[in-house]
Every structure is written in structure tokens, then in C-alpha cells.
Design a protein around this motif. Structure first.
Motif, mmCIF file in Angstrom:
data_model
loop_
_atom_site.group_PDB
_atom_site.id
_atom_site.type_symbol
_atom_site.label_atom_id
_atom_site.label_comp_id
_atom_site.label_asym_id
_atom_site.label_seq_id
_atom_site.Cartn_x
_atom_site.Cartn_y
_atom_site.Cartn_z
ATOM 1 N N ARG A 208 48.263 3.628 90.733
ATOM 2 C CA ARG A 208 48.659 2.253 91.037
ATOM 3 C C ARG A 208 47.433 1.355 91.205
ATOM 4 O O ARG A 208 47.455 0.175 90.791
ATOM 5 N N LEU A 209 46.376 1.907 91.788
ATOM 6 C CA LEU A 209 45.145 1.131 91.926
ATOM 7 C C LEU A 209 44.559 0.781 90.554
ATOM 8 O O LEU A 209 44.103 -0.346 90.324
ATOM 9 N N VAL A 210 44.582 1.747 89.650
ATOM 10 C CA VAL A 210 44.063 1.490 88.297
ATOM 11 C C VAL A 210 44.902 0.428 87.598
ATOM 12 O O VAL A 210 44.379 -0.466 86.915
ATOM 13 N N ALA A 211 46.217 0.506 87.756
ATOM 14 C CA ALA A 211 47.090 -0.509 87.151
ATOM 15 C C ALA A 211 46.817 -1.891 87.739
ATOM 16 O O ALA A 211 46.794 -2.901 87.018
ATOM 17 N N ALA A 212 46.586 -1.935 89.071
ATOM 18 C CA ALA A 212 46.264 -3.217 89.700
ATOM 19 C C ALA A 212 44.921 -3.745 89.204
ATOM 20 O O ALA A 212 44.752 -4.953 88.998
ATOM 21 N N ALA A 213 43.965 -2.845 88.995
ATOM 22 C CA ALA A 213 42.669 -3.272 88.470
ATOM 23 C C ALA A 213 42.806 -3.827 87.065
ATOM 24 O O ALA A 213 42.166 -4.829 86.705
ATOM 25 N N ALA A 214 43.638 -3.188 86.247
ATOM 26 C CA ALA A 214 43.865 -3.703 84.893
ATOM 27 C C ALA A 214 44.522 -5.078 84.933
ATOM 28 O O ALA A 214 44.170 -5.971 84.146
ATOM 29 N N SER A 215 45.466 -5.271 85.849
ATOM 30 C CA SER A 215 46.103 -6.587 85.988
ATOM 31 C C SER A 215 45.096 -7.638 86.423
ATOM 32 O O SER A 215 45.111 -8.782 85.938
ATOM 33 N N TYR A 216 44.200 -7.259 87.332
ATOM 34 C CA TYR A 216 43.166 -8.198 87.790
ATOM 35 C C TYR A 216 42.260 -8.614 86.639
ATOM 36 O O TYR A 216 41.947 -9.799 86.463
ATOM 37 N N VAL A 217 41.835 -7.634 85.827
ATOM 38 C CA VAL A 217 40.970 -7.939 84.694
ATOM 39 C C VAL A 217 41.693 -8.820 83.684
ATOM 40 O O VAL A 217 41.118 -9.765 83.132
ATOM 41 N N ALA A 218 42.969 -8.532 83.450
ATOM 42 C CA ALA A 218 43.726 -9.329 82.489
ATOM 43 C C ALA A 218 43.915 -10.765 82.978
ATOM 44 O O ALA A 218 43.740 -11.723 82.212
ATOM 45 N N GLU A 219 44.272 -10.931 84.252
ATOM 46 C CA GLU A 219 44.488 -12.278 84.777
ATOM 47 C C GLU A 219 43.179 -13.045 84.924
ATOM 48 O O GLU A 219 43.144 -14.269 84.767
ATOM 49 N N ASP A 220 42.089 -12.323 85.218
ATOM 50 C CA ASP A 220 40.806 -12.995 85.369
ATOM 51 C C ASP A 220 40.304 -13.544 84.042
ATOM 52 O O ASP A 220 39.595 -14.545 84.003
ATOM 53 N N GLY A 221 40.646 -12.891 82.937
ATOM 54 C CA GLY A 221 40.198 -13.361 81.636
ATOM 55 C C GLY A 221 41.182 -14.267 80.938
ATOM 56 O O GLY A 221 40.901 -14.770 79.840
ATOM 57 N N ARG A 222 42.355 -14.499 81.553
ATOM 58 C CA ARG A 222 43.368 -15.344 80.926
ATOM 59 C C ARG A 222 43.429 -16.695 81.632
ATOM 60 O O ARG A 222 43.421 -16.761 82.858
ATOM 61 N N SER A 223 43.442 -17.757 80.867
ATOM 62 C CA SER A 223 43.513 -19.113 81.421
ATOM 63 C C SER A 223 44.814 -19.771 80.973
ATOM 64 O O SER A 223 45.506 -19.286 80.087
ATOM 65 N N ALA A 224 45.105 -20.919 81.598
ATOM 66 C CA ALA A 224 46.348 -21.617 81.266
ATOM 67 C C ALA A 224 46.310 -22.175 79.844
ATOM 68 O O ALA A 224 47.322 -22.264 79.176
ATOM 69 N N THR A 225 45.143 -22.607 79.398
ATOM 70 C CA THR A 225 44.988 -23.099 78.027
ATOM 71 C C THR A 225 44.429 -21.989 77.161
ATOM 72 O O THR A 225 44.417 -20.817 77.543
ATOM 73 N N GLU A 226 43.931 -22.367 75.995
ATOM 74 C CA GLU A 226 43.378 -21.374 75.088
ATOM 75 C C GLU A 226 42.054 -20.844 75.621
ATOM 76 O O GLU A 226 41.401 -21.460 76.463
#
Length: 271
Positions: A208-226
């Protein structure tokens, strides 16, 4: 790593013996030359040099023989334990491999396979394999877990060591169950079941920690625009397109001027 004391002792003994022999030969040669070249009427300045060199060589040869005999009188160190020598050679080989660019990765993989083989047939083998996969995934994400995600990497490392130790405990209890007396088996079985349950729960929490880390990395690199890289590429494409259109318009504007010959008079015909 320190050298073998026994080998060092005999190496020093050989050096002293060779040095004593060299000085003995030199002293004999210089002494003979001084005895032959010294005149009977007295010593001149060159003769004094021959005599001094002979005397110094004799003294150095004597000192070397004294040092050699003193060292030879001491007992030689005992030979090294073969098991210890094998461990030292293995440590040298491992250190040499770890200095290679991919040596550490290869050694980690070998250790991982050895641990997996040691747990073969145990109830901890399955959780161990899942923990391996999760830890490798987290290693790939660790470089991108910056800011609030950095403490999670440290906590994961501590938890991984604890879970691996727990897996080895399960394997040890299972080995003890093979020869345990019948009256002690129920307690060992209960302890084994508790350890397996703890191991399973710990591995699930780690996943679960690894999955949360993957979510953090994905959200940190994703912005509202392009993505910023996409925006920069779009700007560069628009700039190049504008330059190309400007060059095309400039060519159309200058093309009639290049077709007209400025040196030809008006109304003249081509020959």
C-alpha cells in the motif's frame, strides 16, 4: 586488508639474509682490494678511502647478520586458518566486483536469489517474493519522491529490513518444527501462524505504501493544464511555422523583381 603475518615474517627474513650476503661479498671484495693496493711504506689518501670502504662494508655485513639471526631466533607466526583465508579472499572479490559500474546491482541480485532459495518451501516464500517486487518498484520511484515524500522512503527501508527479518524467523521456526518433540509442536505451530500473519500484514502495508508513492509521483507530475514540455514544444512549433510563412511571403514578393532584367532597354526583343 592486512597481509598474512606468517608470510610477512618469512619475507622479512629473506630480505635480511640477501642483504647480509650482499654486504658480506662487498666487504670481502673491498677488504681484499685494500690489502693488495695498500703500499708497504704507508697509507696515502686513496688507500685510506679503500680501507674506510672496506671497514664500513664489514660493519654493515656484521649488523645485517646479527639482525638476521635475531629474527630467525623468533618463532614464526602460525599459519592462517583456511576458513579465515577463504573469507578474506571472498571479501576481496566482493569489494572488487562492487567497484564495477554494475557490480553492486549484480551482487544485490545474487543475494536476493540466495535468500529466495533459502526460503523455498516455506510459508514466507510468497510474501518474500511480493516484498521483493514492491521494493524494486519503490527503488524506481525513490528518486522522484521529493519534499513530503522523502520520509516515506526512509520508513520503507526500515520496514523492509524488519519484514525480511520476520520472514527468516518464520523459516527458522518451520525448521525447528521438523524435529521438535510432539508436546512442543502446538506452541510452535501457534507461534508460526502468528509470525506468518504478521508477515502477511506487513507486506500488504508495504504494498500500500508503494501504491501511495506511485500516486504521489503521478499527481506531482500532473498539472491541470498541459505538461510544460508539451507547451514548450507547441511554442517552438508555432515559431517555426511563423518563420516558414514569412519566408514564403518574402519569396513571392521578390520573385517578379528577379525575373526582370534591369540592363535591357524597354521594348527590346530577345534575339
Amino acid at each position: 586488508m592486512a597481509a598474512d603475518p606468517r608470510a610477512r615474517y618469512f619475507r622479512r627474513l629473506r630480505r635480511l639474509r640477501r642483504s647480509a650476503r650482499r654486504w658480506s661479498v662487498l666487504a670481502a671484495g673491498l677488504g681484499g682490494a685494500a690489502a693488495v693496493l695498500t703500499p708497504y711504506a704507508g697509507l696515502g689518501l686513496p688507500d685510506a678511502g679503500w680501507a674506510a670502504a672496506a671497514g664500513g662494508s664489514i660493519a654493515l655485513a656484521a649488523w645485517r647478520w646479527v639482525d638476521y639471526r635475531a629474527l630467525a631466533a623468533q618463532p614464526a607466526p602460525p599459519p592462517p586458518d583456511p576458513a579465515l583465508a577463504g573469507d578474506q579472499a571472498r571479501a576481496k572479490l566482493i569489494a572488487a566486483v562492487e567497484r564495477l559500474p554494475v557490480g553492486r546491482t549484480a551482487l544485490d541480485e545474487v543475494r536476493r536469489q540466495q535468500a529466495r532459495f533459502a526460503l523455498r518451501g516455506s510459508a514466507a516464500a510468497g510474501p518474500w517474493s511480493r516484498l521483493d517486487r514492491a521494493s524494486m518498484t519503490l527503488s524506481g520511484l525513490a528518486g522522484r519522491l521529493s519534499g513530503p515524500g522523502e520520509p516515506a522512503v526512509l520508513e520503507a527501508a526500515v520496514a523492509e529490513r524488519s519484514l525480511r527479518d520476520l520472514a527468516h524467523r518464520v523459516a527458522s521456526v518451520e525448521k525447528a518444527l521438523r524435529f521438535a518433540p510432539p508436546d512442543t509442536r502446538p506452541a510452535l505451530e501457534e507461534a508460526r501462524a502468528t509470525l506468518v500473519e504478521q508477515l502477511e500484514g506487513g507486506v500488504v502495508a508495504y504494498e500500500r505504501l508503494v501504491a501511495a508513492a506511485a500516486s504521489y509521483v503521478a499527481e506531482d507530475g500532473r498539472s491541470a493544464t498541459e505538461h510544460p514540455a508539451v507547451a514548450r514544444l507547441t511554442e517552438a512549433s508555432d515559431m517555426l511555422r511563423g518563420v516558414a510563412e514569412g519566408l514564403a511571403e518574402l519569396r513571392e514578393f521578390t520573385e517578379p523583381v528577379r525575373l526582370r532584367d534591369p540592363m535591357r532597354a524597354p521594348g527590346s526583343q530577345t534575339a
